[in-house]
Design a protein around this motif. Structure first.
Motif, PDB file in Angstrom:
ATOM      1  N   TYR A 103       0.867  -1.001  -0.031  1.00 42.86           N
ATOM      2  CA  TYR A 103       0.061  -0.172  -0.092  1.00 42.86           C
ATOM      3  C   TYR A 103       0.906   1.385   0.198  1.00 42.86           C
ATOM      4  CZ  TYR A 103      -3.401   3.433   1.511  1.00 42.86           C
ATOM      5  OH  TYR A 103      -4.209   4.497   1.381  1.00 42.86           O
ATOM      6  N   LEU A 104       0.893   1.935  -1.231  1.00 45.91           N
ATOM      7  CA  LEU A 104       1.595   3.307  -1.153  1.00 45.91           C
ATOM      8  C   LEU A 104       2.988   2.960  -1.225  1.00 45.91           C
ATOM      9  CD1 LEU A 104      -0.221   5.763   1.115  1.00 45.91           C
ATOM     10  CD2 LEU A 104      -0.613   5.516  -1.271  1.00 45.91           C
ATOM     11  N   GLY A 105       3.312   1.735  -1.689  1.00 49.13           N
ATOM     12  CA  GLY A 105       4.941   1.166  -1.880  1.00 49.13           C
ATOM     13  C   GLY A 105       5.429   0.547  -0.480  1.00 49.13           C
ATOM     14  N   MET A 106       4.596   0.383   0.295  1.00 45.66           N
ATOM     15  CA  MET A 106       5.186  -0.076   1.609  1.00 45.66           C
ATOM     16  C   MET A 106       4.290  -1.398   1.873  1.00 45.66           C
ATOM     17  SD  MET A 106       7.488   1.713   3.247  1.00 45.66           S
ATOM     18  CE  MET A 106       7.479   0.787   4.727  1.00 45.66           C
ATOM     19  N   PRO A 107       5.009  -2.544   2.452  1.00 49.12           N
ATOM     20  CA  PRO A 107       4.304  -3.843   2.756  1.00 49.12           C
ATOM     21  C   PRO A 107       3.536  -3.621   3.805  1.00 49.12           C
ATOM     22  CG  PRO A 107       6.575  -4.029   3.394  1.00 49.12           C
ATOM     23  CD  PRO A 107       6.394  -2.513   2.681  1.00 49.12           C
ATOM     24  N   LEU A 108       2.180  -4.272   3.635  1.00 44.99           N
ATOM     25  CA  LEU A 108       1.331  -4.567   4.884  1.00 44.99           C
ATOM     26  C   LEU A 108       1.457  -5.879   5.224  1.00 44.99           C
ATOM     27  CD1 LEU A 108      -1.911  -2.548   3.642  1.00 44.99           C
ATOM     28  CD2 LEU A 108      -0.045  -1.734   5.286  1.00 44.99           C
ATOM     29  N   ILE A 109       2.053  -6.036   6.344  1.00 47.60           N
ATOM     30  CA  ILE A 109       2.156  -7.516   7.011  1.00 47.60           C
ATOM     31  C   ILE A 109       1.663  -7.552   8.251  1.00 47.60           C
ATOM     32  CG2 ILE A 109       4.443  -8.034   5.471  1.00 47.60           C
ATOM     33  CD1 ILE A 109       5.903  -7.050   7.803  1.00 47.60           C
TER      34      ILE A 109
ATOM     35  N   CYS B  95      11.308  -1.484   5.300  1.00 46.72           N
ATOM     36  CA  CYS B  95      11.334  -0.046   4.957  1.00 46.72           C
ATOM     37  C   CYS B  95      12.467   0.256   3.971  1.00 46.72           C
ATOM     38  CB  CYS B  95      11.452   0.294   6.481  1.00 46.72           C
ATOM     39  SG  CYS B  95      10.028   0.215   7.323  1.00 46.72           S
ATOM     40  N   GLN B  96      13.166  -0.694   3.812  1.00 45.49           N
ATOM     41  CA  GLN B  96      14.446  -0.020   2.994  1.00 45.49           C
ATOM     42  C   GLN B  96      14.216   0.745   1.555  1.00 45.49           C
ATOM     43  OE1 GLN B  96      17.373  -0.145   4.593  1.00 45.49           O
ATOM     44  NE2 GLN B  96      18.111   1.585   2.606  1.00 45.49           N
ATOM     45  N   PRO B  97      13.246   0.034   0.769  1.00 44.29           N
ATOM     46  CA  PRO B  97      12.769   0.564  -0.454  1.00 44.29           C
ATOM     47  C   PRO B  97      12.291   2.225  -0.252  1.00 44.29           C
ATOM     48  CG  PRO B  97      11.713  -1.514  -0.597  1.00 44.29           C
ATOM     49  CD  PRO B  97      12.477  -1.102   0.859  1.00 44.29           C
ATOM     50  N   LEU B  98      11.354   2.399   0.832  1.00 44.54           N
ATOM     51  CA  LEU B  98      11.020   3.508   0.969  1.00 44.54           C
ATOM     52  C   LEU B  98      12.233   4.744   1.301  1.00 44.54           C
ATOM     53  CD1 LEU B  98       8.829   5.825   1.294  1.00 44.54           C
ATOM     54  CD2 LEU B  98       8.597   5.060   3.729  1.00 44.54           C
TER      55      LEU B  98
END
Length: 104
Positions: free
Chosen positions: A41-47, A56-59
């Motif tokens: 969601y918005l480029g961040m994983p929901l786990i 968080c590294q990609p962000l």
């Protein structure tokens, strides 16, 4: 009242610990497809578990690359603060535990 509407063809519902009978009723009532974790969601994983630094590294990389072209002196403190906030948010108690252990 808002004029915004949910698009069921683009939406999913994630159900946790719901018995099958209730699950089917919810899906029929809402009109959504059932989704499953992990999703982005918005480029961040929901786990279902706590986020790690790797999650968080990609962000962090995206924000760092966008800030790279700006004046380094102006943003150095802001960049360090942003990285600290993101790392704290992503690692939570693990980060605090590490700090406590390293200070002993």
């Amino acid at each position: 009242m808002s004029c915004l509407h949910v698009n069921p063809s683009k939406s999913t519902i994630i159900l946790s610990k719901v018995v099958q009978r209730d699950r089917q009723g919810i899906l029929e009532l809402m009109g959504f497809q059932e989704g499953f974790l992990p999703i982005k969601y918005l480029g961040m994983p929901l786990i279902a578990s706590q986020l790690t630094v790797a999650d968080c590294q990609p962000l962090i990389d995206r924000i760092t690359s966008r800030l790279a072209g700006w004046n380094h002196l102006t943003l150095s403190l802001a960049t360090q603060l942003l990285k600290s906030v993101l790392l704290f948010t992503c690692t939570g108690r693990q980060y605090l535990s590490y700090q406590r252990l390293s200070s002993r």
